[in-house]
Design a protein around this motif. Structure first.
Motif, short mmCIF file in Angstrom:
data_model
loop_
_atom_site.label_atom_id
_atom_site.label_comp_id
_atom_site.label_asym_id
_atom_site.label_seq_id
_atom_site.Cartn_x
_atom_site.Cartn_y
_atom_site.Cartn_z
N UNK A 34 81.16 66.48 27.76
CA UNK A 34 81.41 65.08 27.34
C UNK A 34 82.36 65.01 26.15
N UNK A 35 83.19 63.99 26.15
CA UNK A 35 84.18 63.83 25.08
C UNK A 35 84.02 62.50 24.35
N UNK A 36 82.87 61.86 24.48
CA UNK A 36 82.67 60.58 23.81
C UNK A 36 82.54 60.73 22.30
N UNK A 37 82.27 61.94 21.83
CA UNK A 37 82.09 62.16 20.39
C UNK A 37 83.40 62.37 19.65
N UNK A 38 84.52 62.25 20.34
CA UNK A 38 85.82 62.43 19.69
C UNK A 38 86.03 61.31 18.67
N UNK A 39 86.43 61.69 17.45
CA UNK A 39 86.63 60.71 16.38
C UNK A 39 88.05 60.84 15.85
N UNK A 40 88.69 59.70 15.62
CA UNK A 40 90.03 59.67 15.04
C UNK A 40 90.18 58.43 14.18
N UNK A 68 104.30 56.73 5.66
CA UNK A 68 103.34 57.74 5.23
C UNK A 68 101.95 57.25 5.61
N UNK A 69 101.08 58.17 6.01
CA UNK A 69 99.78 57.78 6.53
C UNK A 69 98.72 58.81 6.19
N UNK A 70 97.46 58.40 6.32
CA UNK A 70 96.30 59.29 6.20
C UNK A 70 95.70 59.47 7.59
N UNK A 71 95.33 60.70 7.91
CA UNK A 71 94.79 61.00 9.24
C UNK A 71 93.53 61.83 9.12
N UNK A 72 92.46 61.40 9.81
CA UNK A 72 91.21 62.13 9.89
C UNK A 72 90.80 62.19 11.36
N UNK A 73 90.69 63.39 11.90
CA UNK A 73 90.30 63.55 13.31
C UNK A 73 89.28 64.66 13.46
N UNK A 74 88.43 64.50 14.44
CA UNK A 74 87.50 65.54 14.88
C UNK A 74 87.61 65.62 16.40
N UNK A 87 97.84 68.66 22.38
CA UNK A 87 99.00 68.00 21.79
C UNK A 87 98.52 66.70 21.16
N UNK A 88 98.62 66.59 19.84
CA UNK A 88 98.14 65.43 19.09
C UNK A 88 99.35 64.71 18.51
N UNK A 89 99.32 63.39 18.56
CA UNK A 89 100.44 62.62 18.02
C UNK A 89 99.94 61.30 17.44
N UNK A 155 86.60 76.41 14.24
CA UNK A 155 86.65 75.35 15.24
C UNK A 155 87.95 74.57 15.10
N UNK A 156 88.77 74.51 16.15
CA UNK A 156 90.03 73.77 16.06
C UNK A 156 89.80 72.28 16.31
N UNK A 157 90.82 71.49 16.01
CA UNK A 157 90.76 70.06 16.30
C UNK A 157 90.40 69.19 15.13
N UNK A 158 90.12 69.77 13.95
CA UNK A 158 89.78 68.98 12.77
C UNK A 158 91.02 68.88 11.88
N UNK A 159 91.50 67.66 11.68
CA UNK A 159 92.68 67.42 10.85
C UNK A 159 92.30 66.49 9.71
N UNK A 160 92.73 66.87 8.51
CA UNK A 160 92.53 66.04 7.32
C UNK A 160 93.86 65.99 6.58
N UNK A 161 94.61 64.94 6.81
CA UNK A 161 95.94 64.79 6.21
C UNK A 161 95.93 63.60 5.27
N UNK A 162 96.53 63.79 4.11
CA UNK A 162 96.62 62.73 3.11
C UNK A 162 98.08 62.51 2.72
#
Length: 247
Positions: A34-40, A68-74, A87-89, A155-162
């Motif tokens: 399941x992929x319902x727990x994907x957060x962005x 310029x932006x802030x990005x938080x993904x799991x 591929x994330x964009x 674990x890949x897929x966690x991005x924290x950009x400021x």
């Protein structure tokens, strides 16, 4: 009695049948994850509209937007044993004209992207080679390789950009970008499996899609184009002020 060629054809046919069955099972197995727990979540930090040449191959000056932006993904739920890379964009949606019109379609432009490879399997060729046939290297090199391996197994897929600067500017065929309304930022992704179809983010409009949310930001507007102050006029004004002080 069958000939050698007939036996080779039979073995090859049996091999392709088994390979096709295994590939089909691998392609359908992603439905079990399941992929319902994907957060962005993406939010705007700064935006400005500049007039110039947005690319080195541009033959004329035009208006373009920089952000310029802030990005938080799991995005860890998107990685399973059939995932090769992700591929994330981040893309911006904005009105197709500076005029206020609800009938005009929205334009979309990618402003930032990256590729996140899946962690290496412990049964891959390179991992087995390192395990059973370790290379004779210095302790420093072995320590560096161990640190790199430990980092890659996270674990890949966690991005924290400021305050991340966009890779690409936004321009339009009309050459005008200032004061565009109803602009939003959103996160999109494309799951590239080893076998099977490509899976897309919910807001992409393409099927098949994964679960989760694209984390669309609050609407905002492109600012007006900043006009440059004439250098000569500025110098004259400064000189006038100096003379006034002397008097």
């Amino acid at each position: 009695m069958h000939s050698t060629l007939n036996r080779a054809q039979a073995v090859f046919g049996f091999f392709t049948t088994v390979a096709l069955f295994v590939a089909g099972f691998a392609a359908l197995s992603v439905l079990l994850f399941p992929t319902d727990a994907v957060k962005a979540n993406v939010s705007l930090k700064d935006v400005k509209v500049i007039k110039g040449r947005p690319h080195y191959y541009s033959n004329k000056k035009e208006e373009y937007a920089q952000m310029r932006f802030d990005l938080d993904t799991d995005l860890t739920p998107l990685f399973n044993w059939n995932t090769k890379q992700l591929f994330v964009y981040v893309y911006a949606s904005y009105s197709s004209s500076s005029e206020d019109s609800t009938n005009l379609p929205q334009s979309e432009s990618i402003i930032w992207d990256t590729i996140i490879p899946a962690t290496e399997s412990p049964y891959s060729v390179s991992a087995l080679r390192t395990r059973f046939f370790p290379s004779k290297s210095s302790p420093a090199k072995r320590s560096t390789a161990a640190k790199k391996t430990k980092k890659d197994t996270a674990a890949p897929g966690i991005l924290r950009l400021r305050n991340q600067r966009a890779k690409y500017q936004i321009s339009d065929i009309t050459g005008k970008m200032a004061e565009r309304s109803n602009v939003t930022l959103a996160v999109g992704w494309n799951v590239q499996p080893w076998v099977g179809a490509l899976w897309w983010s919910p807001g992409s409009g393409t099927v098949p899609r994964t679960g989760g949310s694209d984390g669309r930001s609050k609407p905002f507007e492109f600012p007006a184009l900043k006009k440059k102050v004439n250098a000569g006029a500025g110098a004259g004004a400064a000189e006038g002020k100096g003379q006034a002080k002397k008097v």
